[in-house]
Design an enzyme around this catalytic site. Structure first.
Site, mmCIF file in Angstrom:
data_model
loop_
_atom_site.group_PDB
_atom_site.id
_atom_site.type_symbol
_atom_site.label_atom_id
_atom_site.label_comp_id
_atom_site.label_asym_id
_atom_site.label_seq_id
_atom_site.Cartn_x
_atom_site.Cartn_y
_atom_site.Cartn_z
ATOM 1 N N CYS A 1 0.722 -1.191 0.015
ATOM 2 C CA CYS A 1 0.018 0.151 -0.053
ATOM 3 C C CYS A 1 0.747 1.292 0.041
ATOM 4 O O CYS A 1 0.755 2.027 -1.059
ATOM 5 C CB CYS A 1 -0.897 0.255 1.168
ATOM 6 S SG CYS A 1 -2.084 -1.192 1.018
HETATM 7 N N1 LIG Z 1 -2.831 -6.056 1.588
HETATM 8 C C1 LIG Z 1 -3.385 -5.205 2.364
HETATM 9 O O1 LIG Z 1 -3.153 -4.640 3.489
HETATM 10 C C2 LIG Z 1 -4.446 -4.034 1.462
HETATM 11 C C3 LIG Z 1 -5.053 -3.361 2.194
HETATM 12 C C4 LIG Z 1 -5.987 -2.298 1.733
HETATM 13 C C5 LIG Z 1 -6.158 -2.620 0.382
HETATM 14 N N2 LIG Z 1 -5.215 -3.447 -0.555
HETATM 15 C C6 LIG Z 1 -5.541 -3.416 -1.831
HETATM 16 O O2 LIG Z 1 -6.239 -4.516 -2.262
HETATM 17 C C7 LIG Z 1 -5.945 -5.246 -3.441
HETATM 18 C C8 LIG Z 1 -5.569 -6.469 -3.324
HETATM 19 O O3 LIG Z 1 -4.410 -6.616 -2.410
HETATM 20 P P1 LIG Z 1 -3.894 -8.119 -1.421
HETATM 21 O O4 LIG Z 1 -2.924 -7.506 -0.551
HETATM 22 O O5 LIG Z 1 -5.241 -8.866 -1.109
HETATM 23 O O6 LIG Z 1 -2.943 -8.938 -2.764
HETATM 24 P P2 LIG Z 1 -2.663 -10.161 -2.774
HETATM 25 O O7 LIG Z 1 -1.505 -10.251 -3.713
HETATM 26 O O8 LIG Z 1 -2.504 -10.735 -1.170
HETATM 27 O O9 LIG Z 1 -3.891 -10.933 -3.214
HETATM 28 C C9 LIG Z 1 -4.214 -11.136 -4.520
HETATM 29 C C10 LIG Z 1 -4.731 -12.325 -5.119
HETATM 30 O O10 LIG Z 1 -5.136 -12.185 -6.526
HETATM 31 C C11 LIG Z 1 -5.114 -13.093 -7.066
HETATM 32 N N3 LIG Z 1 -5.122 -12.991 -8.308
HETATM 33 C C12 LIG Z 1 -4.489 -12.031 -9.202
HETATM 34 N N4 LIG Z 1 -4.691 -11.920 -10.375
HETATM 35 C C13 LIG Z 1 -6.093 -12.510 -10.468
HETATM 36 C C14 LIG Z 1 -7.252 -12.778 -11.346
HETATM 37 N N5 LIG Z 1 -6.947 -12.035 -12.739
HETATM 38 N N6 LIG Z 1 -8.247 -13.435 -11.003
HETATM 39 C C15 LIG Z 1 -8.086 -14.004 -9.780
HETATM 40 N N7 LIG Z 1 -7.254 -13.823 -8.978
HETATM 41 C C16 LIG Z 1 -6.218 -13.483 -9.339
HETATM 42 C C17 LIG Z 1 -3.600 -13.671 -6.679
HETATM 43 O O11 LIG Z 1 -3.252 -14.811 -6.941
HETATM 44 C C18 LIG Z 1 -3.558 -13.315 -5.313
HETATM 45 O O12 LIG Z 1 -3.645 -14.513 -4.525
HETATM 46 C C19 LIG Z 1 -4.885 -4.298 -3.889
HETATM 47 O O13 LIG Z 1 -5.417 -3.254 -4.729
HETATM 48 C C20 LIG Z 1 -4.230 -3.706 -2.663
HETATM 49 O O14 LIG Z 1 -3.886 -2.345 -2.947
HETATM 50 C C21 LIG Z 1 -4.482 -4.145 0.289
#
Ligand SMILES: NC(=O)c1ccc[n+]([C@@H]2O[C@H](COP(=O)([O-])OP(=O)(O)OC[C@H]3O[C@@H](n4cnc5c(N)ncnc54)[C@H](O)[C@@H]3O)[C@@H](O)[C@H]2O)c1
Length: 401
Positions: free
Chosen positions: A257
C-alpha cells in the site's frame, strides 16, 4: 445470496472469512496452488484462521476455485486483485483488467460488482465498468460500487468489523445494495457522494502515512547530524496533546500500500495537470533511507564493508507478518552487496525469500535490524554480531537511527 470474491489474497480471503457467516462464498483465484490449499482448509493469510475456513467449507458455504464458470450464478462479485506499479512505476491495472474479463465472460445476469482493489479516482467509472461491458458477449446492466479495503494485516485491534468502511455506488441502487452487503459484517458504513471520493480518500489515507513517514525519516537524519536522539525528540513532541501525531523512522516503507498507492495519486494528479511534487519527494526520501542506513553502518565500520559478513535481521516489511512485498530490506541488501558485504538475512517468520533461506541469528560481523518480530529475542539480536545497527528503535544499547 452468493458472493464471488475475485482474488483470495490478504484482502479477498479476509472478506471471504467474514462473509462466510452470512453468504455462500466462492473465492476465485487464478493461482491453483492457493486454491487447492484453501479448499483443504488451510489459510495462507495472517489474520484469517484456518479453523474459520474449515467451518465454512464444512457448512458448504465456502469454496475456492480457478474456474470462471463457478462465479456465473453469483449475486455479488467483489474484486480484490493486486494493483501494483509497472516497471516504470506507473499504475498497473492489468490484474483489474483480467478480473473484469473473468466477470464479463462468465456473469450473464445483472449483479452488484464491488471493487475493493485500491486504484485512482475514476477507476470504477472509467475503467472497470467499460472493461466488463467490453468482455460481456451480450450487454448486461450490472450495478457498480466501490468500497476501498482498509485492512491492516496482522493488526489485532482493528478488523473488518470495527473499521469504518467507505462506500459509493455509481447509482443509488448500487449504493444501497453495497450498504446491505457490508452491514452484515461491518459495524460502521460511511457513504460518500461518488466513487471518486471513496477512491481518492483511500489513496489520501496512505499518502498521509507516506509523507509523514518520509518527514520523520528526514528528521532522523537531521537529529543525527545535530547529535540528538530522534526517539527522545519525538517522544518530547508527542507530549503535545493536540496537533501532533507521532510517526517513527525506519529503513523505508514496504507492503502493497504505502510505497504504491501515493504513486497512483501522483500519476492521476499529473494526468490532470496538478502537481504532485510533495508526494513524489516523499517517495524518494523513503526509498533513499536504505542507502542512508548502509552509509551510516559503513561509516561506523572503518568506511568499508568490503568482505564483511552482514546479517539483515527481519526482511518482512513489518513486524509479525511474512509479507515481503516492497520490503525496505531488499534495498538495504542491494546497497550492502554493492558495497562488497557478504549478506545473509534472518527471518524465521518469512522462512524463504528470493531463493534464499533464513540464516541463523549469530556469527556475523555486523547485524542490521530492519524489522523486529515479537518472536525474535532482543538479546539474541544483540549477541548476533559485535556491531548491531537497529532501524526500528526497539533494541536497547545498540547503534541506530
Ligand atoms: N494487503 C493489504 O493490506 C491491503 C489493504 C488495503 C487494500 N489493499 C488493496 O487490495 C488489493 C488486493 O491486495 P492484496 O493484498 O489482497 O493482494 P494479494 O497479492 O495478497 O492477493 C491478490 C490475489 O489475487 C490473485 N489474482 C491475481 N490476479 C487475479 C485474477 N486475474 N483473477 C483472480 N485472482 C487473481 C492472486 O493470485 C492473489 O492470490 C490491492 O489493490 C491492494 O492495494 C491491500
Amino acid at each position: 445470496m452468493k458472493v464471488a470474491i475475485i482474488g483470495q489474497g490478504y484482502v479477498g480471503l479476509t472478506i471471504s472469512a467474514f462473509a462466510g457467516e452470512f453468504f455462500d462464498v466462492v473465492g476465485f483465484d487464478n493461482n491453483q496452488k492457493i486454491v487447492d490449499q484453501l479448499n483443504s482448509g488451510i489459510s495462507h493469510i495472517e489474520g484469517v484462521e484456518s479453523s474459520v475456513l474449515q467451518k465454512w467449507i464444512k457448512a458448504g458455504r465456502y469454496k475456492a476455485t480457478t474456474s470462471g464458470s463457478d462465479i456465473s450464478d453469483a449475486d455479488i462479485v467483489v474484486i480484490a486483485v493486486p494493483t501494483p506499479l509497472s516497471k516504470d512505476r506507473q499504475p498497473d491495472l492489468t490484474f483489474i483488467d483480467a478480473a473484469c474479463r473473468t466477470i464479463g465472460e462468465n456473469v450473464k445476469t445483472p449483479v452488484l460488482v464491488i471493487n475493493e482493489s485500491t486504484s485512482f479516482p475514476g477507476t470504477l467509472r472509467n475503467y472497470i465498468k467499460p472493461a466488463i461491458e467490453k468482455y460481456s458477449a451480450t450487454p448486461v446492466e450490472h450495478l457498480y460500487a466501490i468500497s476501498p479495503e482498509r485492512v491492516d494485516p496482522g493488526r489485532g485491534d482493528y478488523n473488518q468489523k470495527n473499521t469504518p468502511r467507505l462506500y459509493a455506488g455509481l447509482t443509488a441502487e448500487a449504493s444501497e445494495k453495497t450498504r446491505d452487503f457490508y452491514s452484515r459484517f461491518c459495524d460502521e458504513l460511511v457513504e460518500v457522494s461518488s466513487p471518486e471520493v471513496a477512491e481518492a480518500a483511500k489513496l489520501f489515507e496512505n499518502t498521509f502515512r507516506q509523507v509523514n513517514i518520509a518527514l520523520v525519516n528526514e528528521f532522523a537524519q537531521i537529529t543525527n547530524a545535530l547529535g540528538i536522539s530522534v526517539y527522545e525528540t519525538l517522544d518530547a513532541a508527542n507530549t503535545k496533546p493536540y496537533g501532533f501525531m507521532k510517526f517513527t523512522p525506519s529503513a523505508g516503507v514496504g507492503g502493497h500500500c504505502i510505497p504504491v498507492d501515493p504513486t497512483y495519486l501522483a500519476a492521476v494528479a499529473e494526468d490532470h495537470g496538478a502537481p504532485a511534487t510533495f508526494i513524489r519527494r516523499a517517495n524518494d526520501v523513503n526509498l533513499e533511507m536504505s542507502k542512508y542506513v548502509v552509509d551510516r553502518v559503513q561509516a561506523d565500520n572503518g568506511g568499508s564493508l568490503q568482505g564483511k559478513s552482514v546479517l539483515v535481521v527481519g526482511v518482512a516489511y513489518k513486524p509479525n507478518v511474512a509479507d515481503v512485498r516492497e520490503t525496505a530490506a531488499e534495498l538495504v541488501i542491494e546497497h550492502l552487496r554493492s558495497a562488497g558485504a557478504v549478506v545473509t538475512w534472518h527471518d524465521d517468520v518469512v522462512g524463504s525469500w528470493r531463493v534464499e533461506s533464513s540464516a541463523p541469528l549469530s556469527g556475523a560481523d555486523i547485524a542490521i535490524v530492519v524489522t523486529k518480530h515479537d518472536s525474535v529475542d532482543e538479546r539474541a539480536i544483540v549477541a548476533s554480531a559485535p556491531y548491531v545497527f537497529d532501524t526500528t528503535g526497539k533494541i536497547k544499547g545498540v547503534k541506530g537511527l
